[in-house]
Design a protein around this motif. Sequence first.
Motif, PDB file in Angstrom:
ATOM      1  N   LEU A   1      17.678  22.558  55.031  1.00  0.00           N
ATOM      2  CA  LEU A   1      17.618  22.237  56.450  1.00  0.00           C
ATOM      3  C   LEU A   1      16.210  22.361  57.016  1.00  0.00           C
ATOM      4  CD1 LEU A   1      20.910  23.950  57.616  1.00  0.00           C
ATOM      5  CD2 LEU A   1      20.543  21.603  56.859  1.00  0.00           C
ATOM      6  N   ALA A   2      15.304  23.019  56.305  1.00  0.00           N
ATOM      7  CA  ALA A   2      13.931  23.171  56.790  1.00  0.00           C
ATOM      8  C   ALA A   2      12.897  22.604  55.826  1.00  0.00           C
ATOM      9  CB  ALA A   2      13.641  24.657  57.026  1.00  0.00           C
ATOM     10  N   LEU A   3      13.297  22.268  54.621  1.00  0.00           N
ATOM     11  CA  LEU A   3      12.355  21.904  53.580  1.00  0.00           C
ATOM     12  C   LEU A   3      11.561  20.638  53.897  1.00  0.00           C
ATOM     13  CD1 LEU A   3      11.353  22.803  50.821  1.00  0.00           C
ATOM     14  CD2 LEU A   3      13.104  21.362  49.800  1.00  0.00           C
ATOM     15  N   GLY A   4      12.219  19.585  54.319  1.00  0.00           N
ATOM     16  CA  GLY A   4      11.544  18.320  54.571  1.00  0.00           C
ATOM     17  C   GLY A   4      10.492  18.415  55.657  1.00  0.00           C
ATOM     18  N   LEU A   5      10.839  19.050  56.759  1.00  0.00           N
ATOM     19  CA  LEU A   5       9.871  19.164  57.852  1.00  0.00           C
ATOM     20  C   LEU A   5       8.783  20.180  57.547  1.00  0.00           C
ATOM     21  CD1 LEU A   5      12.190  18.794  60.961  1.00  0.00           C
ATOM     22  CD2 LEU A   5      10.792  17.078  59.820  1.00  0.00           C
TER      23      LEU A   5
ATOM     24  N   LEU B   1      28.895  20.399  52.434  1.00  0.00           N
ATOM     25  CA  LEU B   1      28.701  18.973  52.701  1.00  0.00           C
ATOM     26  C   LEU B   1      27.795  18.765  53.908  1.00  0.00           C
ATOM     27  CD1 LEU B   1      32.275  17.509  52.107  1.00  0.00           C
ATOM     28  CD2 LEU B   1      30.257  17.294  50.656  1.00  0.00           C
ATOM     29  N   PHE B   2      27.969  19.598  54.921  1.00  0.00           N
ATOM     30  CA  PHE B   2      27.129  19.513  56.115  1.00  0.00           C
ATOM     31  C   PHE B   2      25.661  19.750  55.766  1.00  0.00           C
ATOM     32  CE2 PHE B   2      24.994  21.772  59.585  1.00  0.00           C
ATOM     33  CZ  PHE B   2      25.049  20.796  60.571  1.00  0.00           C
ATOM     34  N   ILE B   3      25.405  20.762  54.957  1.00  0.00           N
ATOM     35  CA  ILE B   3      24.031  21.070  54.560  1.00  0.00           C
ATOM     36  C   ILE B   3      23.429  19.918  53.768  1.00  0.00           C
ATOM     37  CG2 ILE B   3      22.626  22.569  53.086  1.00  0.00           C
ATOM     38  CD1 ILE B   3      24.416  24.898  54.029  1.00  0.00           C
ATOM     39  N   ALA B   4      24.186  19.354  52.838  1.00  0.00           N
ATOM     40  CA  ALA B   4      23.666  18.248  52.032  1.00  0.00           C
ATOM     41  C   ALA B   4      23.399  17.020  52.894  1.00  0.00           C
ATOM     42  CB  ALA B   4      24.649  17.903  50.917  1.00  0.00           C
ATOM     43  N   ARG B   5      24.298  16.703  53.800  1.00  0.00           N
ATOM     44  CA  ARG B   5      24.125  15.522  54.654  1.00  0.00           C
ATOM     45  C   ARG B   5      22.965  15.705  55.624  1.00  0.00           C
ATOM     46  NH1 ARG B   5      28.926  12.827  58.250  1.00  0.00           N
ATOM     47  NH2 ARG B   5      27.778  10.989  58.891  1.00  0.00           N
ATOM     48  N   LEU B   6      22.904  16.845  56.265  1.00  0.00           N
ATOM     49  CA  LEU B   6      21.806  17.098  57.198  1.00  0.00           C
ATOM     50  C   LEU B   6      20.480  17.224  56.462  1.00  0.00           C
ATOM     51  CD1 LEU B   6      21.145  17.470  60.168  1.00  0.00           C
ATOM     52  CD2 LEU B   6      21.538  19.912  59.883  1.00  0.00           C
TER      53      LEU B   6
ATOM     54  N   LEU C   1       9.602  13.305  49.390  1.00  0.00           N
ATOM     55  CA  LEU C   1      10.620  13.493  50.427  1.00  0.00           C
ATOM     56  C   LEU C   1      11.768  12.490  50.290  1.00  0.00           C
ATOM     57  CD1 LEU C   1       8.287  14.280  53.444  1.00  0.00           C
ATOM     58  CD2 LEU C   1       9.847  15.861  52.309  1.00  0.00           C
ATOM     59  N   LEU C   2      11.453  11.266  49.911  1.00  0.00           N
ATOM     60  CA  LEU C   2      12.518  10.284  49.695  1.00  0.00           C
ATOM     61  C   LEU C   2      13.378  10.651  48.482  1.00  0.00           C
ATOM     62  CD1 LEU C   2      10.684   6.934  50.433  1.00  0.00           C
ATOM     63  CD2 LEU C   2      12.474   8.019  51.800  1.00  0.00           C
ATOM     64  N   PHE C   3      12.752  11.204  47.449  1.00  0.00           N
ATOM     65  CA  PHE C   3      13.506  11.671  46.280  1.00  0.00           C
ATOM     66  C   PHE C   3      14.475  12.775  46.681  1.00  0.00           C
ATOM     67  CE2 PHE C   3      13.865  14.712  42.774  1.00  0.00           C
ATOM     68  CZ  PHE C   3      14.507  13.911  41.834  1.00  0.00           C
ATOM     69  N   TRP C   4      13.984  13.735  47.475  1.00  0.00           N
ATOM     70  CA  TRP C   4      14.850  14.827  47.937  1.00  0.00           C
ATOM     71  C   TRP C   4      15.968  14.315  48.831  1.00  0.00           C
ATOM     72  CZ3 TRP C   4      10.543  18.832  49.455  1.00  0.00           C
ATOM     73  CH2 TRP C   4      10.040  19.413  48.288  1.00  0.00           C
ATOM     74  N   ALA C   5      15.656  13.377  49.714  1.00  0.00           N
ATOM     75  CA  ALA C   5      16.687  12.816  50.593  1.00  0.00           C
ATOM     76  C   ALA C   5      17.766  12.122  49.766  1.00  0.00           C
ATOM     77  CB  ALA C   5      16.053  11.849  51.586  1.00  0.00           C
ATOM     78  N   ASN C   6      17.350  11.380  48.769  1.00  0.00           N
ATOM     79  CA  ASN C   6      18.304  10.693  47.905  1.00  0.00           C
ATOM     80  C   ASN C   6      19.171  11.696  47.138  1.00  0.00           C
ATOM     81  OD1 ASN C   6      19.549   8.505  46.587  1.00  0.00           O
ATOM     82  ND2 ASN C   6      18.148   8.703  44.864  1.00  0.00           N
ATOM     83  N   ALA C   7      18.565  12.764  46.647  1.00  0.00           N
ATOM     84  CA  ALA C   7      19.323  13.776  45.903  1.00  0.00           C
ATOM     85  C   ALA C   7      20.359  14.453  46.807  1.00  0.00           C
ATOM     86  CB  ALA C   7      18.382  14.811  45.304  1.00  0.00           C
ATOM     87  N   CYS C   8      19.966  14.764  48.030  1.00  0.00           N
ATOM     88  CA  CYS C   8      20.908  15.388  48.964  1.00  0.00           C
ATOM     89  C   CYS C   8      22.038  14.424  49.326  1.00  0.00           C
ATOM     90  CB  CYS C   8      20.180  15.841  50.229  1.00  0.00           C
ATOM     91  SG  CYS C   8      19.155  17.295  50.006  1.00  0.00           S
ATOM     92  N   TRP C   9      21.695  13.163  49.558  1.00  0.00           N
ATOM     93  CA  TRP C   9      22.718  12.185  49.917  1.00  0.00           C
ATOM     94  C   TRP C   9      23.699  11.961  48.761  1.00  0.00           C
ATOM     95  CZ3 TRP C   9      24.670  10.591  54.182  1.00  0.00           C
ATOM     96  CH2 TRP C   9      25.510   9.488  54.192  1.00  0.00           C
ATOM     97  N   ARG C  10      23.198  11.896  47.542  1.00  0.00           N
ATOM     98  CA  ARG C  10      24.078  11.735  46.380  1.00  0.00           C
ATOM     99  C   ARG C  10      24.997  12.945  46.213  1.00  0.00           C
ATOM    100  NH1 ARG C  10      22.795   8.214  41.883  1.00  0.00           N
ATOM    101  NH2 ARG C  10      21.321   6.659  42.593  1.00  0.00           N
TER     102      ARG C  10
ATOM    103  N   SER D   1      19.074  23.407  45.108  1.00  0.00           N
ATOM    104  CA  SER D   1      20.371  22.756  45.147  1.00  0.00           C
ATOM    105  C   SER D   1      20.492  21.989  46.470  1.00  0.00           C
ATOM    106  CB  SER D   1      21.473  23.812  45.064  1.00  0.00           C
ATOM    107  OG  SER D   1      22.709  23.269  45.437  1.00  0.00           O
ATOM    108  N   PRO D   2      21.090  20.812  46.454  1.00  0.00           N
ATOM    109  CA  PRO D   2      21.262  20.062  47.706  1.00  0.00           C
ATOM    110  C   PRO D   2      22.142  20.784  48.717  1.00  0.00           C
ATOM    111  CG  PRO D   2      21.640  18.642  45.813  1.00  0.00           C
ATOM    112  CD  PRO D   2      21.491  20.042  45.298  1.00  0.00           C
TER     113      PRO D   2
END
Length: 116
Positions: free
Chosen positions: A10-14, A85-90, A62-71, A3-4
């Motif tokens: 907060l750690a998944l992308g890195l 909202l903070f978790i999704a944005r960050l 990673l771009l797909f995940w970033a887009n999903a979190c931003w949406r 879930s976004p």
Amino acid sequence: MLSPYHPLQLALGLTVWIIWFALMYGVLAVACKMAPPLAEQGPFTWINVALLFSTLSVTGLLLFWANACWRAYRAGIGQTSPSRLFIARLGAGINLMGAIATLSLGLMALLLPPCL
């Protein structure tokens, strides 16, 4: 994908980026030891093609995940708690940072021969 709004965002992308980084250089070292390409080929070798393919795959993920979190962040404004909202944005920012780091390192495969 999680879930976004999940704190693991907060750690998944890195985490994905560091695993890709370690695997990329580990595989590069083994490939250069076992079957090094000719230096005259320059950067256009099977090793660099494989590295470029993995770079583009991980960057796309990673771009797909970033887009999903931003949406999810944009859709949740005014409807969900500020901490979610903070978790999704960050999470969107961290996934985007991981994608940029992956792409910037991986595009070196277009410029440099693999086994210097």
